[in-house]
Design an enzyme around this catalytic site. Sequence first.
Site, short mmCIF file in Angstrom:
data_model
loop_
_atom_site.label_atom_id
_atom_site.label_comp_id
_atom_site.label_asym_id
_atom_site.label_seq_id
_atom_site.Cartn_x
_atom_site.Cartn_y
_atom_site.Cartn_z
N GLU A 26 0.85 -1.19 0.00
CA GLU A 26 0.00 0.00 0.00
C GLU A 26 0.89 1.24 0.00
O GLU A 26 1.81 1.34 0.81
CB GLU A 26 -0.88 -0.02 1.26
CG GLU A 26 -1.83 -1.22 1.25
CD GLU A 26 -2.29 -1.63 2.64
OE1 GLU A 26 -2.18 -0.85 3.58
OE2 GLU A 26 -2.75 -2.79 2.77
N ALA A 30 -5.50 -4.14 1.32
CA ALA A 30 -6.03 -5.50 1.23
C ALA A 30 -4.89 -6.45 1.55
O ALA A 30 -4.18 -6.92 0.67
CB ALA A 30 -6.57 -5.74 -0.19
N GLU A 31 -4.70 -6.71 2.81
CA GLU A 31 -3.53 -7.48 3.23
C GLU A 31 -3.61 -8.95 2.85
O GLU A 31 -2.59 -9.60 2.62
CB GLU A 31 -3.32 -7.34 4.74
CG GLU A 31 -2.83 -5.95 5.18
CD GLU A 31 -3.90 -4.89 5.16
OE1 GLU A 31 -5.10 -5.25 5.14
OE2 GLU A 31 -3.56 -3.69 5.15
N GLN A 50 3.88 -1.38 5.71
CA GLN A 50 3.66 -0.11 6.41
C GLN A 50 3.88 -0.25 7.92
O GLN A 50 4.71 0.43 8.51
CB GLN A 50 2.28 0.46 6.13
CG GLN A 50 2.06 0.75 4.65
CD GLN A 50 0.94 1.75 4.42
OE1 GLN A 50 0.07 1.95 5.25
NE2 GLN A 50 0.97 2.40 3.27
N ASP A 85 2.10 -4.47 12.50
CA ASP A 85 0.85 -4.81 13.18
C ASP A 85 -0.19 -5.38 12.23
O ASP A 85 -1.10 -6.10 12.65
CB ASP A 85 0.28 -3.56 13.86
CG ASP A 85 1.32 -2.86 14.71
OD1 ASP A 85 1.22 -2.92 15.93
OD2 ASP A 85 2.27 -2.28 14.15
N PHE A 86 -0.06 -5.06 10.94
CA PHE A 86 -1.05 -5.55 9.97
C PHE A 86 -0.76 -6.98 9.54
O PHE A 86 -1.52 -7.55 8.76
CB PHE A 86 -1.14 -4.61 8.77
CG PHE A 86 -1.23 -3.15 9.13
CD1 PHE A 86 -1.81 -2.74 10.32
CD2 PHE A 86 -0.70 -2.18 8.29
CE1 PHE A 86 -1.87 -1.39 10.67
CE2 PHE A 86 -0.76 -0.84 8.62
CZ PHE A 86 -1.34 -0.43 9.81
N HIS A 125 -0.15 0.22 16.30
CA HIS A 125 0.93 0.63 15.40
C HIS A 125 2.26 0.58 16.14
O HIS A 125 3.10 1.45 15.96
CB HIS A 125 0.71 2.06 14.88
CG HIS A 125 -0.36 2.18 13.86
ND1 HIS A 125 -1.69 2.02 14.15
CD2 HIS A 125 -0.31 2.42 12.52
CE1 HIS A 125 -2.41 2.18 13.04
NE2 HIS A 125 -1.60 2.42 12.05
#
Lengths: 337, 337, 327, 327
Positions: B29, B62-63, B85, B88-89, B131
């Site tokens: 992203e 859209a991970e 990014q 955490d995602f 984050h």
Amino acid sequence: MAELSIADALKQALQEEMRRDETVFCLGEDVDIKGGMGGAFTVTKGLLDEFGPERVLNTPIAEILISGVCVGAGMTGMRPVADLQYGDFLFCMMDQLVNQAAKMCYMSGGKVHIPMVMRAPCGATNRGAQHAQSLESYFIHVPGLKVICPSTPYDAKGLMKQAIRDDNPVLVFEHKLLYGGARKEKDAIKIAGEVPEGDYTVEFGKAAVRKEGKDITIVANLLMSYRAQEAAKVLEEEGISCEVIDPRTLVPFDYETVEKSVKKTGKLMIVHEDTYTGGWGAQVSSHFAEHNIYDLDAPIKVVAAYDTPIPFASPMEDFVIPSTERILEAARELAKA
Amino acid sequence: MAELSIADALKQALQEEMRRDETVFCLGEDVDIKGGMGGAFTVTKGLLDEFGPERVLNTPIAEILISGVCVGAGMTGMRPVADLQYGDFLFCMMDQLVNQAAKMCYMSGGKVHIPMVMRAPCGATNRGAQHAQSLESYFIHVPGLKVICPSTPYDAKGLMKQAIRDDNPVLVFEHKLLYGGARKEKDAIKIAGEVPEGDYTVEFGKAAVRKEGKDITIVANLLMSYRAQEAAKVLEEEGISCEVIDPRTLVPFDYETVEKSVKKTGKLMIVHEDTYTGGWGAQVSSHFAEHNIYDLDAPIKVVAAYDTPIPFASPMEDFVIPSTERILEAARELAKA
Amino acid sequence: MFKMPEKERAIGMYKKMCEIRQYEETIYYLFLEGIMPGTIHQSHGQEACAVGMIYDLRKEDYILTTHRPAGHDLAKGVSLRSMMCEMFGKAEGCCKGKGGAMHTGDISVGAVTANAIVGGNLPIAAGVALRCKMLKTDNVAVCFFGDGASNEGSFHEALNAAAVWKLPVVYVCENNLYSATTSIKMTCNLENVAADRGLAYGIPSEVVDGNDVLAINEAAERAIERARKGEGPTILELKTYRIGGHSRNDACGYRTEEEEKEWFSRDPIASFRARLLNEGVASEEELQKIEEEIQAQIDAEVEYAQNAPDPEPESALREVYWEGGIA
Amino acid sequence: MFKMPEKERAIGMYKKMCEIRQYEETIYYLFLEGIMPGTIHQSHGQEACAVGMIYDLRKEDYILTTHRPAGHDLAKGVSLRSMMCEMFGKAEGCCKGKGGAMHTGDISVGAVTANAIVGGNLPIAAGVALRCKMLKTDNVAVCFFGDGASNEGSFHEALNAAAVWKLPVVYVCENNLYSATTSIKMTCNLENVAADRGLAYGIPSEVVDGNDVLAINEAAERAIERARKGEGPTILELKTYRIGGHSRNDACGYRTEEEEKEWFSRDPIASFRARLLNEGVASEEELQKIEEEIQAQIDAEVEYAQNAPDPEPESALREVYWEGGIA
Ligand SMILES: Cc1ncc(C[n+]2csc(CCOP(=O)(O)OP(=O)(O)O)c2C)c(N)n1
Ligand SMILES: Cc1ncc(C[n+]2csc(CCOP(=O)(O)OP(=O)(O)O)c2C)c(N)n1
Ligand SMILES: [Mg+2]
Ligand SMILES: [Mg+2]
């Protein structure tokens, strides 16, 4: 008192809690369809008849949704109990569990709280790598979650009721080979245990000493607690006396009971079906290496599934998962150390 | 040789590998939008100009897609490098990482393999609980994944190139306070290091001894490796000589180098920013409690973030994350033990 | 043009929008000056969305917001003081300093702790709405999200279930054309990234001028009414635009001057203000007075927050599990 | 009625469908007898989908399948022997006994290791298609999934990106009315759970009789052609029906006798067989001979597999990381 399987003990817990408290409800894929199985392992079968479709929700195949619904409903006063069919799908809802459910209370400054129960069948049963995992260890690493793993019918009912009443998210790991439900599994262990009808709970953070002993402390959960007891029986005859402790809940963990045992035996071994590296056994070991190293007379052993995905074929699956034999060998070695 | 920040060293690795090998491509992203930042931390800025939109893909948010694309492209001959990014995602793509990327080679009987690199910025930086996480420990528990954590510009470039060339999925944890990029972070550590232009790699599974010493072995990664070195300096003056080891890669882990050190010092301490219970420190500790207990003269200490989500406010964040002061105290205690 | 409501209501909306604008601008300067910690995602430019949607909600209704939560929270009634204290990481913050700018909220006024995982709040909103339905209340959940969030899997799972279960929820996409630095045109083939997807679930949707508080308020009324009556979810897509960057540090180099000019000329507050004056709802003096009072209040809260006590470091160890808070 | 192709082709399709049917039926009995380990999700009843879609694919094209993979794998050319050996967990299995029934495949013939996470293969297919595009091949990926899978977030993320990037992929929903025991009507408001969602991404879609191999084959041709020409993805929704239960143990108590009767009367193999006879493409004897030959071959492979060597237990420790296999 009736003799119940774990599957039926869990069902009874659900039924009693749903009768007791209107905010308790069940959800999940195929959780109770007429003519269906009642989840993948029959635990929720029959709930629809008693409680109706408003409190027994058959969901789309949508794990983010299922977990998100638990978070949202839980934080606004409900007590959702979700069935996951196979614990392996926890990864599909990992964000909702780790970033949302586990952190929301904290991030809100303690204003919000999320009672919710996520039931995750676990263990290897000849289904291949994506339907076989033991996943407790990922979740003991998540502050904000509680993690439990009942291995007897009595505990299953008591811990489940406790989980439903807990005001925090609770993950319940249920072993496929211990259910003893209508769905037959190869290598399943037959355990039917006395389960009191009506209300009782089993407190979190209290281990159960399954067998007393004085030479080696063995901490083992779920299926492994049975294999450890089996090994302990054999070892007894060899003159090695093992104390077998079933932690029952991993978060919170009853270090005290284990410590008392270790102070007596001087030797500690942890057995789990979850893989070795970074497993919960490492945590327990490290705790004792930090706090009780002077109580130890020998290395701390961790016996766990080897570090592989779970293979399908029996010869390999049996090799990867700790067998009674492997526990025996490790214990014998430890006895000599 | 140029002095580069870690952010620029990583960029150089990406550039060189993309020039060298047409199958290498970047995605993520905001990975490189004209007028944008180049990921969240400038690492991928400028790649679009050189390599064009076919090899620098700005993805939807859209991970699952991002990780799935890595798996699919990787298993059919490409070498995707994704930017996340914020680490955490990772939880949003956990199924693709754990159930797919990590298991596909194995499940296929070794026929399929998945070269892919997932870059995950980590560490607490006053952004709040979603984050801020250090997440290495979740992934050392996944057989089939490799996990690396470069902490110097030299390592950043060399390990990144190695990761891109590896034929397995590699997770790269990059610490936000170590990047030294154009994006300024409060409390960032200024590190610019000599980075050779052109080709070199840093082998996986080789720890770096950042400082030699003889009294205590401290194993610490990422930001903590700097705090440990800082503490070691202070301790040196107090007459306590610490050996500071940066593992650089957690999977594979260089137990040998640590063992050599422990045999010398007899005392082991692990420091990480990831939370305490079930952290990778527990794994290292448990390894030594099993294999080297007789080499130890003292308890094994694990100094880690306390078991909480990461709080926002500085006084609390600073309290939760291991400070140099906390490392000092733990080391002094260990010295006395 | 949408009908101007009676004065009290019109002024009420205006006030709330001003409060959000001035709050965000004040915070922006505090950041520039390096006084405020952390990072920010600000909502100025999008005030009409927050106020139009939330103005008529009851306290018992819920909102679910994102990494860009301030407007929504203020509109739902989270106190200015607790918001400002949270921004400064103070013990009196709405999250006791534990949440920060991306997690503000106050469940006691129906503002669910904001969610910084893009799309993370959408399934949670379904859960909140399910609760409203199960307990047989007529309360609703209003869930805000961005254009970028509509590409997340969580969007799909949540909207589908909301439709199937006829949940009392309004899904509100604030389409500000960008997700961080990426134009939504680069990541979605649709003109209306959320509204055009309603058909994929059987959910009715509307596209609304996101800079017109009255247009939004009317659409909100319809959607909320539908939800309260048990007729199920609605998607509203509000076309709007950020004034500031995506976050601290973002100079918006990816937006054209032209585009910015065009959008800034349709500023939701300036244009509503012009209508209030043109239609004689309020005088210039009245409005100025309102604006000054708000600024004074905000300045006072900044002052208060800066001087408020920090949380105890050790308090970080508390509330990982519930200790019996307000909910 | 769709046009009957020339004999060789028609018989080719018939053969493949019979092979799948007889393979699945044989396995079903092996399970009933307790000879075969593990669990199964079988594809009989859905043979036309596999064969119609895959018949014209090249070896260099890819398929991605699910927990119900046998039909797809056999149609793509995974060898019967390696499939049967895998079912018995033997070392000669297509996954060396490591995968099992839910993970069959063989990348060397373009059959990607099957995926037992519902929806898990959809974004992976996007990656495979992206590779085909990036390397400037004109190969395509064909991704199979169930009606239930279309409610997963992965569906949304994958289809949106496939559309935006114009990927050479065909997304094929085999809508067999149920996801496990749940009627798709309970979990989705749409008539066509996948096809009706094409609009949400800007992807063209078709609904096809999933029991008519020729109908499917024509739709496949159009979609594959589109993909090869770089015009992007297509959604095909094939309406079909399982003959067996969802998995081992499932007696289909949730389906009505009426529904079963109606669907079974439109059996894809029986009806194609009737056409072959009616239209004089083949004689009863020819077809019987084909069927018997296939059964003989399958029986031989069962025999072979049962006697084939088990994997070494220690081999479980290998191939966690790549050791240099075929790909
Ligand atoms: C799951 C997840 N992925 C990525 C991010 C990083 N991120 C934060 S905001 C943002 C853009 C969001 O865009 P949009 O949904 O349009 O909301 P807006 O910022 O425009 O209000 C991104 C990518 C995140 N916070 N969560
Ligand atoms: C992520 C995930 N959730 C749940 C399951 C359990 N499960 C296996 S098959 C299945 C039903 C799938 O239905 P559908 O997509 O229609 O495919 P079909 O079985 O009908 O071929 C379910 C729920 C799974 N394997 N993966
Ligand atoms: Mg946006
Ligand atoms: Mg189906």
